[in-house]
Design a protein around this motif. Structure first.
Motif, PDB file in Angstrom:
ATOM      1  N   THR A 169       6.842  -3.317  -4.028  1.00 18.21           N
ATOM      2  CA  THR A 169       6.753  -1.871  -3.882  1.00 18.21           C
ATOM      3  C   THR A 169       5.348  -1.419  -4.286  1.00 18.21           C
ATOM      4  OG1 THR A 169       7.337  -1.212  -6.138  1.00 18.21           O
ATOM      5  CG2 THR A 169       9.162  -1.809  -4.681  1.00 18.21           C
ATOM      6  N   PRO A 170       4.976  -0.196  -3.917  1.00 15.53           N
ATOM      7  CA  PRO A 170       3.651   0.277  -4.335  1.00 15.53           C
ATOM      8  C   PRO A 170       3.461   0.282  -5.849  1.00 15.53           C
ATOM      9  CG  PRO A 170       4.487   1.634  -2.545  1.00 15.53           C
ATOM     10  CD  PRO A 170       5.616   0.723  -2.949  1.00 15.53           C
ATOM     11  N   LEU A 171       4.547   0.315  -6.604  1.00 12.61           N
ATOM     12  CA  LEU A 171       4.442   0.312  -8.065  1.00 12.61           C
ATOM     13  C   LEU A 171       4.630  -1.072  -8.669  1.00 12.61           C
ATOM     14  CD1 LEU A 171       6.413   3.565  -8.960  1.00 12.61           C
ATOM     15  CD2 LEU A 171       3.936   3.250  -8.834  1.00 12.61           C
ATOM     16  N   GLU A 172       5.200  -2.002  -7.896  1.00 15.57           N
ATOM     17  CA  GLU A 172       5.548  -3.310  -8.452  1.00 15.57           C
ATOM     18  C   GLU A 172       5.110  -4.427  -7.515  1.00 15.57           C
ATOM     19  OE1 GLU A 172       9.317  -5.466 -10.706  1.00 15.57           O
ATOM     20  OE2 GLU A 172       9.631  -3.656  -9.522  1.00 15.57           O
ATOM     21  N   PRO A 173       3.958  -5.040  -7.768  1.00 20.94           N
ATOM     22  CA  PRO A 173       3.526  -6.166  -6.953  1.00 20.94           C
ATOM     23  C   PRO A 173       4.351  -7.412  -7.267  1.00 20.94           C
ATOM     24  CG  PRO A 173       2.001  -5.835  -8.766  1.00 20.94           C
ATOM     25  CD  PRO A 173       2.992  -4.709  -8.831  1.00 20.94           C
ATOM     26  N   HIS A 179       0.814  -1.217   0.000  1.00 17.96           N
ATOM     27  CA  HIS A 179       0.000   0.000   0.000  1.00 17.96           C
ATOM     28  C   HIS A 179       0.848   1.269   0.000  1.00 17.96           C
ATOM     29  CE1 HIS A 179      -3.476  -2.366   0.114  1.00 17.96           C
ATOM     30  NE2 HIS A 179      -3.740  -2.378   1.407  1.00 17.96           N
ATOM     31  N   ASP A 180       1.823   1.329   0.920  1.00 21.99           N
ATOM     32  CA  ASP A 180       2.639   2.552   0.998  1.00 21.99           C
ATOM     33  C   ASP A 180       4.125   2.253   1.126  1.00 21.99           C
ATOM     34  OD1 ASP A 180       2.483   1.648   3.629  1.00 21.99           O
ATOM     35  OD2 ASP A 180       1.082   3.217   4.240  1.00 21.99           O
TER      36      ASP A 180
END
Length: 262
Positions: free
Chosen positions: A246-250, A132-133
């Motif tokens: 990361t929030p951009l890369e699950p 999420h963050d």
């Protein structure tokens, strides 16, 4: 949506999904043959946000050390989500989508999504972990308990790994890769071309477990069942081979079980 047991059907295949019991697949029946060991802690459960054991339950994220509960002393094992209740995002006759929001003792907020998709001759499980963050290390895997016997003969397990992770006295990989040894196993194997394991119940059914991931733990030390566990890294991987979400890369992974009646 309700978290009661869900039944999926396709052809002569029937799968039960148990959102309230760790998001696990409770049963896979093909032409009336039950492939999975039955029981509250068996079936096939998702291993997330880590797979297998974490040494002493501790791992690092940057400079910070995090401690997980020692549910397999002296280690922590198989993630946190198999003991929780998942939510049903949507369902149809042959597919269910479940979600689980990561909570304590896991230190970071995030969401796990699992898709259970059935066809007449295969079951595909897909899982993703979203942050999420804050970014965090994670692993994805599945722990199926296949019945050792579907008739009068035991299952035969066939696979050709590139290596076996040497296992220490603490059941964790030592970091050395060795030539694959004959079973019985509670061991992690490397398959760089993707997991590909064939289980054959003579005269009954052949089942192939495949995945684009390159790690699988094979466990056949119990009399009743055999486990073939595709996963995104080896046991203790949060320490030895962390995959950062990361929030951009699950982090996402898929395994497919495909079968043929014999």
């Amino acid at each position: 949506m309700s978290a009661e047991e869900i039944t999926l059907t396709a052809g002569d295949a029937e799968v039960t999904v148990q959102p309230g019991n760790g998001g696990r697949v409770g049963g896979v029946r093909v032409g009336g043959l039950e492939l999975l060991r039955q029981g509250e802690r068996f079936g096939c459960f998702p291993m997330v946000p880590w797979c297998g054991r974490i040494r002493d339950g501790r791992f690092r994220n940057g400079a910070a050390v995090h401690q997980m509960p020692l549910n397999a002393p002296p280690h922590a094992i198989h993630g946190t989500t198999r003991d929780g209740a998942w939510k049903v995002a949507r369902r149809s006759a042959d597919e269910a989508v479940l979600t689980y929001d990561l909570v304590e003792p896991w230190p970071w907020p995030g969401r796990v999504t699992q898709i259970v998709a059935l066809t007449a001759d295969s079951l595909t499980l897909t899982m993703g972990v979203e942050a999420h963050d804050s970014s965090f290390p994670a692993q994805i895997g599945w722990h199926p308990w296949f019945n050792r016997n579907l008739g009068d003969r035991d299952v035969q397990v066939a696979f050709e790994p590139a290596w076996q992770e040497e296992r220490g006295d603490d059941h964790l990989p030592t970091g050395n890769r060795i030539e694959p040894k004959p079973g019985p196993w509670d061991d992690c194997f490397g398959m760089p071309g993707g997991v590909d394991v064939t289980l054959t119940w003579p005269g009954q059914l052949e089942l192939k477990v495949t995945s684009g991931e390159e790690w699988a733990v094979v466990y056949d030390e119990q009399e009743a069942a055999v486990c073939v566990e595709p996963q995104t890294g080896p046991p203790n991987g949060l320490n030895t081979l962390p995959r950062l979400v990361t929030p951009l890369e699950p982090l996402e992974a898929t395994t497919t079980w495909s079968w043929t009646r014999l």
